[in-house]
Scaffold this motif. Structure first.
Motif, mmCIF file in Angstrom:
data_model
loop_
_atom_site.group_PDB
_atom_site.id
_atom_site.type_symbol
_atom_site.label_atom_id
_atom_site.label_comp_id
_atom_site.label_asym_id
_atom_site.label_seq_id
_atom_site.Cartn_x
_atom_site.Cartn_y
_atom_site.Cartn_z
ATOM 1 N N GLU A 1 0.847 -1.186 0.000
ATOM 2 C CA GLU A 1 0.000 0.000 0.000
ATOM 3 C C GLU A 1 0.882 1.235 0.000
ATOM 4 O O GLU A 1 1.991 1.218 0.538
ATOM 5 C CB GLU A 1 -0.907 0.000 1.229
ATOM 6 C CG GLU A 1 -1.874 -1.162 1.232
ATOM 7 C CD GLU A 1 -2.720 -1.230 2.480
ATOM 8 O OE1 GLU A 1 -2.276 -0.743 3.539
ATOM 9 O OE2 GLU A 1 -3.828 -1.765 2.399
ATOM 10 N N LEU A 2 0.363 2.302 -0.582
ATOM 11 C CA LEU A 2 1.084 3.564 -0.661
ATOM 12 C C LEU A 2 0.489 4.550 0.338
ATOM 13 O O LEU A 2 -0.731 4.754 0.351
ATOM 14 C CB LEU A 2 0.972 4.141 -2.076
ATOM 15 C CG LEU A 2 1.461 3.224 -3.200
ATOM 16 C CD1 LEU A 2 1.075 3.794 -4.553
ATOM 17 C CD2 LEU A 2 2.958 3.027 -3.102
ATOM 18 N N PRO A 3 1.320 5.169 1.177
ATOM 19 C CA PRO A 3 0.787 6.138 2.144
ATOM 20 C C PRO A 3 0.529 7.495 1.482
ATOM 21 O O PRO A 3 1.402 8.033 0.803
ATOM 22 C CB PRO A 3 1.899 6.221 3.197
ATOM 23 C CG PRO A 3 3.147 5.892 2.451
ATOM 24 C CD PRO A 3 2.751 4.924 1.363
ATOM 25 N N TYR A 4 -0.666 8.016 1.683
ATOM 26 C CA TYR A 4 -1.048 9.320 1.139
ATOM 27 C C TYR A 4 -1.740 10.132 2.223
ATOM 28 O O TYR A 4 -2.208 9.588 3.225
ATOM 29 C CB TYR A 4 -1.980 9.157 -0.070
ATOM 30 C CG TYR A 4 -1.222 9.149 -1.379
ATOM 31 C CD1 TYR A 4 -1.226 10.257 -2.217
ATOM 32 C CD2 TYR A 4 -0.471 8.046 -1.751
ATOM 33 C CE1 TYR A 4 -0.515 10.257 -3.400
ATOM 34 C CE2 TYR A 4 0.243 8.040 -2.928
ATOM 35 C CZ TYR A 4 0.231 9.147 -3.748
ATOM 36 O OH TYR A 4 0.942 9.156 -4.917
ATOM 37 N N MET A 5 -1.809 11.438 1.996
ATOM 38 C CA MET A 5 -2.492 12.365 2.903
ATOM 39 C C MET A 5 -3.600 13.061 2.122
ATOM 40 O O MET A 5 -3.382 13.511 0.997
ATOM 41 C CB MET A 5 -1.530 13.432 3.431
ATOM 42 C CG MET A 5 -0.304 12.890 4.141
ATOM 43 S SD MET A 5 -0.659 12.205 5.738
ATOM 44 C CE MET A 5 -1.069 13.660 6.662
ATOM 45 N N PRO B 1 -4.158 0.978 -1.859
ATOM 46 C CA PRO B 1 -3.672 -0.307 -2.382
ATOM 47 C C PRO B 1 -2.874 -0.112 -3.670
ATOM 48 O O PRO B 1 -3.151 0.796 -4.460
ATOM 49 C CB PRO B 1 -4.954 -1.096 -2.655
ATOM 50 C CG PRO B 1 -5.991 -0.455 -1.786
ATOM 51 C CD PRO B 1 -5.600 0.995 -1.706
ATOM 52 N N ASP B 2 -1.893 -0.963 -3.845
ATOM 53 C CA ASP B 2 -0.993 -0.888 -4.993
ATOM 54 C C ASP B 2 -1.727 -0.965 -6.331
ATOM 55 O O ASP B 2 -1.284 -0.392 -7.324
ATOM 56 C CB ASP B 2 0.017 -2.032 -4.897
ATOM 57 C CG ASP B 2 1.398 -1.628 -5.346
ATOM 58 O OD1 ASP B 2 1.636 -0.432 -5.536
ATOM 59 O OD2 ASP B 2 2.241 -2.542 -5.482
ATOM 60 N N ASP B 3 -2.865 -1.650 -6.357
ATOM 61 C CA ASP B 3 -3.583 -1.827 -7.618
ATOM 62 C C ASP B 3 -4.572 -0.698 -7.920
ATOM 63 O O ASP B 3 -5.266 -0.741 -8.935
ATOM 64 C CB ASP B 3 -4.302 -3.175 -7.640
ATOM 65 C CG ASP B 3 -5.357 -3.303 -6.551
ATOM 66 O OD1 ASP B 3 -5.310 -2.527 -5.579
ATOM 67 O OD2 ASP B 3 -6.230 -4.186 -6.674
ATOM 68 N N VAL B 4 -4.630 0.337 -7.075
ATOM 69 C CA VAL B 4 -5.503 1.485 -7.325
ATOM 70 C C VAL B 4 -4.667 2.592 -7.959
ATOM 71 O O VAL B 4 -3.621 2.986 -7.435
ATOM 72 C CB VAL B 4 -6.148 1.992 -6.010
ATOM 73 C CG1 VAL B 4 -6.904 3.285 -6.239
ATOM 74 C CG2 VAL B 4 -7.070 0.927 -5.427
ATOM 75 N N SER B 5 -5.117 3.083 -9.083
ATOM 76 C CA SER B 5 -4.414 4.150 -9.784
ATOM 77 C C SER B 5 -4.507 5.452 -8.989
ATOM 78 O O SER B 5 -5.606 5.914 -8.668
ATOM 79 C CB SER B 5 -5.030 4.350 -11.173
ATOM 80 O OG SER B 5 -4.599 5.564 -11.740
ATOM 81 N N ILE B 6 -3.355 6.033 -8.679
ATOM 82 C CA ILE B 6 -3.316 7.279 -7.903
ATOM 83 C C ILE B 6 -4.002 8.410 -8.682
ATOM 84 O O ILE B 6 -4.771 9.183 -8.105
ATOM 85 C CB ILE B 6 -1.868 7.675 -7.550
ATOM 86 C CG1 ILE B 6 -1.226 6.607 -6.663
ATOM 87 C CG2 ILE B 6 -1.823 9.044 -6.886
ATOM 88 C CD1 ILE B 6 -1.906 6.412 -5.326
ATOM 89 N N SER B 7 -3.746 8.506 -9.976
ATOM 90 C CA SER B 7 -4.369 9.593 -10.751
ATOM 91 C C SER B 7 -5.890 9.438 -10.772
ATOM 92 O O SER B 7 -6.623 10.429 -10.657
ATOM 93 C CB SER B 7 -3.799 9.655 -12.167
ATOM 94 O OG SER B 7 -4.047 8.454 -12.852
#
Length: 185
Positions: free
Chosen positions: A95-99, A152-158
């Protein structure tokens, strides 16, 4: 012969007290005396009360000593105290940490809507900081929210950022979604 009890376990302690500084010092000293280590702590003030959360780690016998000592503190009339054993979650996905940052005119359902949005997007909340205040310039009741999320890694950030900004626009929220960065003090 191997034991079924892990060598290191954790306890989550939650306290609400009218004397947060004194109680925080007492809990920290108690953990040290029981040979437990505090690995995370949060203290917030709410009018005359303080809310304290500690995550404590140690060997099973050290945690038993701490639990027994905490039982005696529960009798304090000015303090609400709870504790529970916890275990670290196994990492199942990267998973990628975001704010997520939000500022807006106060509406009572804004936090609920934010939580529902991230739940619908399959994004876990790691922490929430939510405050309301009166703007000194206009006297308008405002809110600021900072949510730490795990994407989650499989969710596109953009894609997630676009969905979040559309959601924020629909609710008239000033919002942004940024990668998590360590705090520099």
């Amino acid at each position: 012969m191997s034991s079924s009890i892990p060598k290191v376990q954790n306890i989550l302690i939650q306290a609400m007290t009218a004397q947060p500084l004194m109680f925080s010092s007492m809990l920290c000293r108690l953990c040290q005396e029981c040979r437990c280590d505090i690995i995370a702590s949060r203290l917030t003030r709410h009018d005359g009360m303080g809310a304290l959360t500690l995550e404590v780690t140690g060997s099973w016998d050290a945690l038993v000593r701490l639990e027994n000592a905490l039982a005696g503190l529960k009798k304090n009339e000015n303090t609400l105290l709870n504790h529970t054993r916890i275990s670290r979650q196994q990492e199942t996905a990267r998973e990628l940490p975001y704010m997520a940052f939000v500022s807006a005119r106060y509406h009572p359902d804004t936090l609920t809507e934010l939580c529902l949005f991230f739940s619908n997007m399959r994004v876990d909340l790691q922490s929430i900081q939510y405050d309301s205040f009166t703007a000194p310039q206009s006297g308008t009741l405002m809110l600021n929210a900072t949510l730490t999320i795990s994407v989650p890694d499989d969710v596109s950030i953009s894609w997630l950022r676009e969905q979040f900004l559309d959601f924020a626009d629909a609710l008239n929220l000033d919002a942004m979604l940024e990668p998590w960065r360590p705090q520099q003090f």
